[in-house]
Scaffold this active site. Sequence first.
Site, PDB file in Angstrom:
ATOM      1  N   ILE A 128      27.974  47.536  17.980  1.00  0.00           N
ATOM      2  CA  ILE A 128      27.689  47.539  19.408  1.00  0.00           C
ATOM      3  C   ILE A 128      28.641  48.501  20.108  1.00  0.00           C
ATOM      4  O   ILE A 128      29.774  48.701  19.665  1.00  0.00           O
ATOM      5  CB  ILE A 128      27.796  46.102  19.989  1.00  0.00           C
ATOM      6  CG1 ILE A 128      27.373  46.055  21.458  1.00  0.00           C
ATOM      7  CG2 ILE A 128      29.171  45.519  19.779  1.00  0.00           C
ATOM      8  CD1 ILE A 128      27.217  44.634  22.026  1.00  0.00           C
ATOM      9  N   CYS A 129      28.153  49.122  21.191  1.00  0.00           N
ATOM     10  CA  CYS A 129      28.969  49.965  22.046  1.00  0.00           C
ATOM     11  C   CYS A 129      29.570  51.132  21.256  1.00  0.00           C
ATOM     12  O   CYS A 129      28.873  51.833  20.533  1.00  0.00           O
ATOM     13  CB  CYS A 129      30.040  49.107  22.716  1.00  0.00           C
ATOM     14  SG  CYS A 129      31.005  49.915  24.004  1.00  0.00           S
ATOM     15  N   GLY A 130      30.859  51.361  21.382  1.00  0.00           N
ATOM     16  CA  GLY A 130      31.503  52.507  20.748  1.00  0.00           C
ATOM     17  C   GLY A 130      31.380  52.543  19.249  1.00  0.00           C
ATOM     18  O   GLY A 130      31.458  53.627  18.642  1.00  0.00           O
ATOM     19  N   THR A 165      28.754  52.216  17.637  1.00  0.00           N
ATOM     20  CA  THR A 165      27.555  53.000  17.295  1.00  0.00           C
ATOM     21  C   THR A 165      27.906  54.476  17.178  1.00  0.00           C
ATOM     22  O   THR A 165      27.337  55.180  16.341  1.00  0.00           O
ATOM     23  CB  THR A 165      26.434  52.802  18.336  1.00  0.00           C
ATOM     24  OG1 THR A 165      26.869  53.272  19.620  1.00  0.00           O
ATOM     25  CG2 THR A 165      26.037  51.341  18.439  1.00  0.00           C
TER      26      THR A 165
END
Length: 207
Positions: free
Chosen positions: A108-110, A112
């Site tokens: 999730i988020c960074g 990725t």
Amino acid sequence: MNGTTNGTRKPVHLAVYDTLADWETGHATAHLARGGYEVRAVGPTTAPVTSIGGLRVQPDLALAGLRPEDSSLLILPGADLWDTSDDLAPFARTARAFLDAGVPVAAICGATAGLAREGLLDDRAHTSAVSFYLAATGYAGGERYVEADAVTDGGLITAGPTEPVAFGREVLGLLGVYQGEVLDAWYRLFHDSDPAAYAVLEKAGAA
């Protein structure tokens, strides 16, 4: 995809590192634990780390000691470090080892962006905060980007930073903690505050 060892579920491993976004994985880990999964924190070392919210977290094990065959799932939360240094690249390489071994990964988020840099999103449907965030990594998977709250492609889950509940939905569904109308009700309760969803969960013993 429920991992088992001698009839017992293998743990889920939650990556923890300095600046981790501590709000992004709580829905997933809380309900994995309620569903019978042990959640173990894996850090760069066994030294404590500090989240972006100031929480001090003691890892259960160091990344070097983590093997895909001992895990049901690797969860990678966002963190400032994904975009400001190469310190977390070893976690992306571990994600590759997990996927190569057929063990799922949820990012999730960074995180990725870390997987994009590792080349893990080039051939898989995925999402993130926005498409141009991942494009800035120079990865080759732009055509596989999906405008959605969360995406599951085989054994890989991705989501953006504003979608911790959708991320949890994909994780819980992938590991079979909740399925069908119960999973849908779980999402509606925690994402939409739908009171009707609680009755479904209560009837299923999941409330």
